[in-house]
Each structure stands twice: as C-alpha cells, then as structure tokens.
Design a protein around this motif. Structure first.
Motif, PDB file in Angstrom:
ATOM      1  N   LEU A  46     -16.474  29.804 -57.441  1.00 29.43           N
ATOM      2  CA  LEU A  46     -17.235  30.524 -58.463  1.00 29.43           C
ATOM      3  C   LEU A  46     -16.340  31.038 -59.593  1.00 29.43           C
ATOM      4  O   LEU A  46     -16.770  31.847 -60.412  1.00 29.43           O
ATOM      5  CB  LEU A  46     -18.019  31.666 -57.815  1.00 29.43           C
ATOM      6  N   GLY A  47     -15.090  30.578 -59.612  1.00 27.77           N
ATOM      7  CA  GLY A  47     -14.218  30.832 -60.744  1.00 27.77           C
ATOM      8  C   GLY A  47     -13.280  32.017 -60.618  1.00 27.77           C
ATOM      9  O   GLY A  47     -12.606  32.372 -61.599  1.00 27.77           O
ATOM     10  N   LEU A  48     -13.209  32.638 -59.435  1.00 28.75           N
ATOM     11  CA  LEU A  48     -12.356  33.809 -59.295  1.00 28.75           C
ATOM     12  C   LEU A  48     -10.935  33.420 -58.887  1.00 28.75           C
ATOM     13  O   LEU A  48     -10.726  32.523 -58.072  1.00 28.75           O
ATOM     14  CB  LEU A  48     -12.930  34.770 -58.238  1.00 28.75           C
ATOM     15  N   GLN A  49      -9.979  34.120 -59.468  1.00 28.01           N
ATOM     16  CA  GLN A  49      -8.581  34.016 -59.036  1.00 28.01           C
ATOM     17  C   GLN A  49      -8.410  35.014 -57.893  1.00 28.01           C
ATOM     18  O   GLN A  49      -8.546  36.227 -58.098  1.00 28.01           O
ATOM     19  CB  GLN A  49      -7.642  34.340 -60.191  1.00 28.01           C
ATOM     20  N   VAL A  50      -8.123  34.528 -56.696  1.00 28.48           N
ATOM     21  CA  VAL A  50      -8.132  35.383 -55.507  1.00 28.48           C
ATOM     22  C   VAL A  50      -6.714  35.717 -55.071  1.00 28.48           C
ATOM     23  O   VAL A  50      -5.891  34.828 -54.837  1.00 28.48           O
ATOM     24  CB  VAL A  50      -8.894  34.716 -54.340  1.00 28.48           C
ATOM     25  N   THR A  51      -6.418  37.001 -54.970  1.00 26.38           N
ATOM     26  CA  THR A  51      -5.181  37.489 -54.364  1.00 26.38           C
ATOM     27  C   THR A  51      -5.444  37.702 -52.880  1.00 26.38           C
ATOM     28  O   THR A  51      -6.249  38.549 -52.506  1.00 26.38           O
ATOM     29  CB  THR A  51      -4.737  38.810 -55.015  1.00 26.38           C
ATOM     30  N   GLU A  52      -4.786  36.921 -52.032  1.00 30.49           N
ATOM     31  CA  GLU A  52      -5.025  36.970 -50.593  1.00 30.49           C
ATOM     32  C   GLU A  52      -3.895  37.762 -49.919  1.00 30.49           C
ATOM     33  O   GLU A  52      -2.752  37.306 -49.880  1.00 30.49           O
ATOM     34  CB  GLU A  52      -5.117  35.566 -50.018  1.00 30.49           C
ATOM     35  N   LEU A  53      -4.219  38.924 -49.409  1.00 30.05           N
ATOM     36  CA  LEU A  53      -3.233  39.767 -48.740  1.00 30.05           C
ATOM     37  C   LEU A  53      -3.086  39.348 -47.283  1.00 30.05           C
ATOM     38  O   LEU A  53      -4.031  38.860 -46.653  1.00 30.05           O
ATOM     39  CB  LEU A  53      -3.654  41.233 -48.821  1.00 30.05           C
ATOM     40  N   ASP A  54      -1.893  39.579 -46.735  1.00 24.59           N
ATOM     41  CA  ASP A  54      -1.638  39.230 -45.339  1.00 24.59           C
ATOM     42  C   ASP A  54      -2.421  40.142 -44.397  1.00 24.59           C
ATOM     43  O   ASP A  54      -2.741  41.290 -44.735  1.00 24.59           O
ATOM     44  CB  ASP A  54      -0.149  39.365 -45.028  1.00 24.59           C
ATOM     45  N   ALA A  55      -2.685  39.639 -43.214  1.00 26.29           N
ATOM     46  CA  ALA A  55      -3.341  40.437 -42.179  1.00 26.29           C
ATOM     47  C   ALA A  55      -2.479  41.653 -41.834  1.00 26.29           C
ATOM     48  O   ALA A  55      -1.246  41.615 -41.917  1.00 26.29           O
ATOM     49  CB  ALA A  55      -3.564  39.582 -40.929  1.00 26.29           C
ATOM     50  N   ASP A  56      -3.132  42.738 -41.449  1.00 23.54           N
ATOM     51  CA  ASP A  56      -2.436  43.964 -41.073  1.00 23.54           C
ATOM     52  C   ASP A  56      -2.924  44.384 -39.688  1.00 23.54           C
ATOM     53  O   ASP A  56      -4.018  44.924 -39.542  1.00 23.54           O
ATOM     54  CB  ASP A  56      -2.711  45.071 -42.095  1.00 23.54           C
ATOM     55  N   GLU A  57      -2.114  44.122 -38.673  1.00 17.96           N
ATOM     56  CA  GLU A  57      -2.530  44.348 -37.290  1.00 17.96           C
ATOM     57  C   GLU A  57      -2.691  45.834 -36.951  1.00 17.96           C
ATOM     58  O   GLU A  57      -3.278  46.181 -35.935  1.00 17.96           O
ATOM     59  CB  GLU A  57      -1.531  43.701 -36.319  1.00 17.96           C
ATOM     60  N   ARG A  58      -2.187  46.705 -37.802  1.00 16.78           N
ATOM     61  CA  ARG A  58      -2.325  48.143 -37.522  1.00 16.78           C
ATOM     62  C   ARG A  58      -3.757  48.630 -37.732  1.00 16.78           C
ATOM     63  O   ARG A  58      -4.144  49.674 -37.193  1.00 16.78           O
ATOM     64  CB  ARG A  58      -1.381  48.942 -38.417  1.00 16.78           C
ATOM     65  N   PHE A  59      -4.517  47.885 -38.518  1.00 13.39           N
ATOM     66  CA  PHE A  59      -5.852  48.348 -38.904  1.00 13.39           C
ATOM     67  C   PHE A  59      -6.883  47.261 -38.591  1.00 13.39           C
ATOM     68  O   PHE A  59      -7.026  46.297 -39.345  1.00 13.39           O
ATOM     69  CB  PHE A  59      -5.875  48.707 -40.388  1.00 13.39           C
ATOM     70  N   PRO A  60      -7.627  47.401 -37.491  1.00 14.13           N
ATOM     71  CA  PRO A  60      -8.569  46.359 -37.068  1.00 14.13           C
ATOM     72  C   PRO A  60      -9.594  45.982 -38.131  1.00 14.13           C
ATOM     73  O   PRO A  60     -10.015  44.826 -38.205  1.00 14.13           O
ATOM     74  CB  PRO A  60      -9.243  46.979 -35.838  1.00 14.13           C
TER      75      PRO A  60
END
Length: 256
Positions: A46-60
């Motif tokens: 849909l045309g968005l530039q997506v910033t994908e952050l890494d998973a954070d196991e501290r916060f479910p």
C-alpha cells in the motif's frame, strides 16, 4: 496520506501476552511470525516505507507498537502504558520515533497520567481519546495539552467494554465508522455514518484504513461486505494469532 510505518517483530515470549480471549488458547509463535510478515508485506504493497524493529523478548506484547506511542505529522507522543508488563515498552520505541521527529516534536505522558495508543482514534485533525482501564483522565488531559500546541484538537469518550476504544470504534475516512452496538449510542459519534458490527464479528471492527484501502481481518464476511459496500477496496490479513493476546490490525503498526 500515510507514507511510513513502524512495526516490531513478534517475540517468542508472546505466548505470555496479556489476554482476555482465553477460549482461543495461546498463540503459536511460528504462525504469528507468518501472519506478521504478511501484515508488513501488505503495508508495503500500500506504499508505506516500513521500519521493522527487532523482537524484544523482555516484553511479550511488544509487537503491538501502537500502544507506547501516538504519531502524527507535527509531533509524536510517547505514552505511559498502564500495565507494568508493558510500561517499559515506551523506552524502547523512543529511538525509532526520534529518527523521524526532532527533539522539540517528541513529548511524553507522565505519571499519574496513563495512556495507550489503542485508545486514540484520529478523525481529521481531531483525536477521540477513550477513557479506559488503560488511559485515564490525566493522560487524556496531558495529551490534549500537547497536541493543541500543534493545531490538533481532542476530546474524550468513555470505553465501557473491553480493552481499548479502537476495539469498538474505528474511523474509515469519508465519515464512515465501524462500531459496536454500545458505541453506536455514543453521542460524540452521532453525525458519522455508522455500521454496527454484529456481536459475533466484533473483532473485525479493528480494520485498518491505509490510503484509500482497508485492511480487514480474515474470517469476518459480514463486516468485509459492509466495508466493500461503502466503496473501499480491501485486503484480507489473518491476525488470528494476535487476537489470542488481545491484538488486532491497528495495534501492529505506527502509521504516519
């Protein structure tokens, strides 16, 4: 017009996420990853530039990036989540936000105010802030003080069912809303064209308008048809694993 989004990959700890959907069981991590990948791909389509952050196991629940921040063109607000298990997420979203906003555009909700982004629904330059177990009157007051400096307005509406406002009322642009039977009676929404989503499809209220298209959760044919009848093209995305921990489509991204 949205051009950017921020997402965070689900962590393996998401099986311990907060839930009221106990009958659906715990999410399956591998399936959640596949569903999340499809969601991100749809945003990009849909045309968005997506910033994908890494998973954070501290916060479910940390894949639900909408809750620790509210973003808009002129400023960003780091919220103050009410639940201890989620409160630390606000510190982990700041770096991503600061890549897109200057220091004088980033603000914070401070205790005793609480707020989660799932309670904030935007209509034009106005924000409806749901007062819920997650967002209190002080949080809403601080939010209003911030956004009015930038030419926005806000008002509060009561959330008398479930978790967040946007689980029970969603604005789809062009004066159209999806609402629950209870939210259909909310005086603040009386001038909108409202489609009351049937109780058995209540999860589908949380559909996501992106630049003229609506992303709709898979498996809710009545709501899907209603949205199509309003004239919107749709994209179906399966978010069933996230439903098990009270998550839905808008929760999984910050869009601006």
């Amino acid at each position: 017009m949205f051009t950017k989004a921020i997402t965070r990959k689900p962590c393996k700890a998401l099986i311990d996420g907060i839930t009221t959907y106990l009958a659906d069981g715990k999410p399956v991590y591998e399936n959640a990853i596949k569903q999340h990948d499809k969601y991100v791909a749809t945003l990009k389509e849909l045309g968005l530039q997506v910033t994908e952050l890494d998973a954070d196991e501290r916060f479910p629940d940390s894949c639900f990036v909408e809750d620790p921040a509210v973003v808009m063109e002129r400023c960003a607000v780091i919220t103050n989540p009410a639940r201890d298990s989620r409160n630390g997420e606000k510190f982990e979203i700041v770096d991503a936000i600061q890549k897109f906003y200057s220091d004088d555009q980033v603000f914070h909700i401070e205790a005793p105010g609480t707020m989660e982004g799932g309670d904030v629904m935007r209509v034009g330059d106005h924000f409806y802030v749901g007062q819920s177990d997650r967002t209190n009157a002080e949080g809403a007051r601080q939010f209003n003080d911030i956004v009015t400096k930038f030419g926005y307005t806000s008002s509060t509406v009561p959330v008398v069912e479930g978790l967040h406002l946007k689980d029970f009322a969603i604005y789809l642009e062009n004066n159209n809303m999806l609402v629950s039977e209870i939210m259909d009676k909310e005086p603040a929404f009386k001038d909108f064209n409202r489609f009351v989503v049937p109780a058995e499809e209540i999860y589908a209220i949380n559909s996501l308008y992106i630049n003229g298209t609506v992303i709709v959760p898979k498996g809710y044919p009545k709501t899907q048809k209603a949205i199509e009848d309003m004239g919107y093209p749709i994209k179906l995305v399966d978010s069933g694993e996230f439903k098990k921990i009270d998550g839905s489509l808008t929760c999984l991204s910050l869009r601006f």
